[in-house]
Design a protein around this motif. Structure first.
Motif, PDB file in Angstrom:
ATOM      1  N   GLY A 147      27.480 -35.548  -8.294  1.00 25.11           N
ATOM      2  CA  GLY A 147      27.125 -36.135  -9.584  1.00 25.11           C
ATOM      3  C   GLY A 147      25.768 -36.798  -9.648  1.00 25.11           C
ATOM      4  N   GLU A 148      24.964 -36.658  -8.602  1.00 24.42           N
ATOM      5  CA  GLU A 148      23.615 -37.247  -8.562  1.00 24.42           C
ATOM      6  C   GLU A 148      23.657 -38.768  -8.773  1.00 24.42           C
ATOM      7  N   THR A 149      24.469 -39.435  -7.995  1.00 22.92           N
ATOM      8  CA  THR A 149      24.482 -40.894  -8.050  1.00 22.92           C
ATOM      9  C   THR A 149      23.224 -41.402  -7.368  1.00 22.92           C
ATOM     10  N   LEU A 150      22.446 -42.197  -8.097  1.00 24.64           N
ATOM     11  CA  LEU A 150      21.143 -42.630  -7.608  1.00 24.64           C
ATOM     12  C   LEU A 150      21.220 -44.075  -7.125  1.00 24.64           C
ATOM     13  N   THR A 151      20.973 -44.263  -5.835  1.00 24.39           N
ATOM     14  CA  THR A 151      20.914 -45.621  -5.294  1.00 24.39           C
ATOM     15  C   THR A 151      19.462 -46.053  -5.283  1.00 24.39           C
ATOM     16  N   HIS A 152      19.190 -47.159  -5.947  1.00 24.65           N
ATOM     17  CA  HIS A 152      17.820 -47.655  -6.078  1.00 24.65           C
ATOM     18  C   HIS A 152      17.472 -48.625  -4.942  1.00 24.65           C
ATOM     19  N   GLY A 153      16.234 -48.555  -4.523  1.00 25.15           N
ATOM     20  CA  GLY A 153      15.750 -49.521  -3.532  1.00 25.15           C
ATOM     21  C   GLY A 153      16.431 -49.373  -2.181  1.00 25.15           C
ATOM     22  N   ILE A 154      16.417 -48.146  -1.635  1.00 24.38           N
ATOM     23  CA  ILE A 154      17.036 -47.948  -0.320  1.00 24.38           C
ATOM     24  C   ILE A 154      16.223 -48.686   0.734  1.00 24.38           C
TER      25      ILE A 154
ATOM     26  N   TYR B 101      20.241 -50.542 -15.272  1.00 24.92           N
ATOM     27  CA  TYR B 101      19.894 -50.958 -13.905  1.00 24.92           C
ATOM     28  C   TYR B 101      18.636 -51.828 -13.917  1.00 24.92           C
ATOM     29  N   LEU B 102      17.611 -51.370 -14.638  1.00 25.53           N
ATOM     30  CA  LEU B 102      16.332 -52.088 -14.634  1.00 25.53           C
ATOM     31  C   LEU B 102      16.422 -53.482 -15.252  1.00 25.53           C
TER      32      LEU B 102
ATOM     33  N   GLU C  48      19.633 -45.877 -16.342  1.00 22.67           N
ATOM     34  CA  GLU C  48      18.537 -46.506 -15.614  1.00 22.67           C
ATOM     35  C   GLU C  48      18.084 -47.790 -16.309  1.00 22.67           C
TER      36      GLU C  48
ATOM     37  N   ASN D  14      21.657 -45.001   3.240  1.00 19.89           N
ATOM     38  CA  ASN D  14      21.615 -46.034   4.291  1.00 19.89           C
ATOM     39  C   ASN D  14      22.727 -45.808   5.329  1.00 19.89           C
TER      40      ASN D  14
ATOM     41  N   PRO E  96      29.518 -45.220 -11.758  1.00  9.07           N
ATOM     42  CA  PRO E  96      28.082 -45.461 -11.862  1.00  9.07           C
ATOM     43  C   PRO E  96      27.233 -44.267 -11.462  1.00  9.07           C
ATOM     44  N   LYS E  97      26.191 -44.046 -12.209  1.00  3.36           N
ATOM     45  CA  LYS E  97      25.201 -43.040 -11.841  1.00  3.36           C
ATOM     46  C   LYS E  97      24.013 -43.722 -11.175  1.00  3.36           C
ATOM     47  N   HIS E  98      23.897 -45.027 -11.439  1.00  2.00           N
ATOM     48  CA  HIS E  98      22.800 -45.808 -10.857  1.00  2.00           C
ATOM     49  C   HIS E  98      23.393 -46.998 -10.119  1.00  2.00           C
ATOM     50  N   ILE E  99      22.991 -47.147  -8.872  1.00  2.00           N
ATOM     51  CA  ILE E  99      23.504 -48.250  -8.067  1.00  2.00           C
ATOM     52  C   ILE E  99      22.325 -49.077  -7.569  1.00  2.00           C
ATOM     53  N   CYS E 100      22.443 -50.372  -7.684  1.00  2.00           N
ATOM     54  CA  CYS E 100      21.414 -51.257  -7.124  1.00  2.00           C
ATOM     55  C   CYS E 100      21.656 -51.326  -5.612  1.00  2.00           C
ATOM     56  N   GLY E 101      20.649 -50.920  -4.846  1.00  2.00           N
ATOM     57  CA  GLY E 101      20.792 -50.911  -3.394  1.00  2.00           C
ATOM     58  C   GLY E 101      20.970 -52.295  -2.807  1.00  2.00           C
TER      59      GLY E 101
ATOM     60  N   THR F 109       9.136 -49.131 -11.153  1.00  2.00           N
ATOM     61  CA  THR F 109      10.025 -49.868 -12.064  1.00  2.00           C
ATOM     62  C   THR F 109       9.242 -50.786 -13.007  1.00  2.00           C
TER      63      THR F 109
END
Lengths: 167, 104
Positions: A14-21, B24-25, B21, A33, B7-12, A57
């Motif tokens: 599903g293209e789950t995007l983890t931000h700030g790896i 998230y932002l 997005e 990670n 969730p499609k966007h996860i805060c690492g 961002t």
């Protein structure tokens, strides 16, 4: 003021995007990670592909982010090969996300540079000369480590993600 | 609107999940106490970010100077390769100006 930039990674169907790896550890699982001790490779196996983006961002008052370069420093273990879609010539444009695989990548087909490339090797909007002038992301960087049957140990190296920022 | 169920966007950092997005932002990360658009958020996650960011801005500034001198955009980019400090940027600009004057 400066632009705010993070590295994101997509996983799963599903293209789950983890931000700030915080790392790009690679192994036998499609997860962000990951712990390589928990998910080691058997000799001859390939890691799951990594699908990552450079994400701006906030522009922080700057006008452009461009000249994206990625490369790895330090050697891999044994005869392993690190492959990627990043390249300075014959760039194939923005890769469309597909669930990461641990068989031979058809997207990451060129050896990852081990020093800073002379010019951009990761695109923005499908082009190596592209630029971000507002918040947004680069094209996907796809990379995979392909081990050799004779390899007996993993390795630790550093991935470098670089950009230029114009006021 | 709170975090989404899938969730499609996860805060690492705080592992909060978001449908978009934009959500998230705009969230205030419970780990860094800042939104992802604030530089403090990135600096909290990556202690080296300030140095990386400064190097990026030095290369950008160097390119602008060289382009004003008549270098093409691509030549200016190439000239600033490897620059990560102010001293290195100044040195590169001087070298490139000298090279240009010799060609002329």
């Amino acid at each position: 003021m400066a632009a705010t930039v993070e590295i994101d990674e997509a996983n799963g169907a599903g293209e789950t995007l983890t931000h700030g790896i915080t790392n790009t550890n690679m192994g036998s699982n499609d997860s962000v990670n990951l712990n390589p001790v928990t998910y080691p490779l058997a000799p001859g196996d390939k890691t799951y592909e990594k699908w990552q983006k450079i994400h701006v961002t906030a522009m922080g008052g700057s006008s452009a982010i461009d000249n994206l370069k990625v490369w790895r420093t330090s050697a891999l273990g044994g005869a392993a090969v690190h492959v990627t879609n990043a390249r300075t010539t014959s760039y194939a444009g923005a890769a469309t996300y597909a669930q990461p695989i641990n068989t031979t990548s058809t997207v990451a087909t060129q050896t990852m540079p081990t020093s800073e490339p002379a010019s951009a090797n990761l695109g923005i909007g499908g082009s190596l000369t592209g630029a971000l002038t507002a918040t947004g992301s680069s094209d996907y960087l796809v990379h995979q480590i392909q081990s050799n049957a004779s390899d007996t140990a993993g390795s630790t190296s550093t991935m470098n993600y670089q950009y230029d920022e114009t006021a | 609107m709170g975090p989404a169920e899938t969730p499609k966007h996860i805060c690492g950092a705080c592992t909060g999940g978001f449908e978009t997005e934009e959500q998230y932002l705009s969230h205030k990360c419970t780990k860094t106490n800042h939104t992802p658009s604030e530089i403090e958020h990135v600096e909290a996650l990556d202690p080296k970010f300030a140095k990386v960011s400064e190097a990026a801005r030095l290369r950008g500034a160097g390119r602008q100077i060289l382009e004003k001198d008549g270098f093409t955009k691509e030549t200016a980019k190439e000239a600033m390769k490897g620059v990560s400090t102010e001293d290195a940027a100044v040195k590169k600009i001087k070298e490139e100006r000298k090279r240009l004057s010799e060609i002329k």
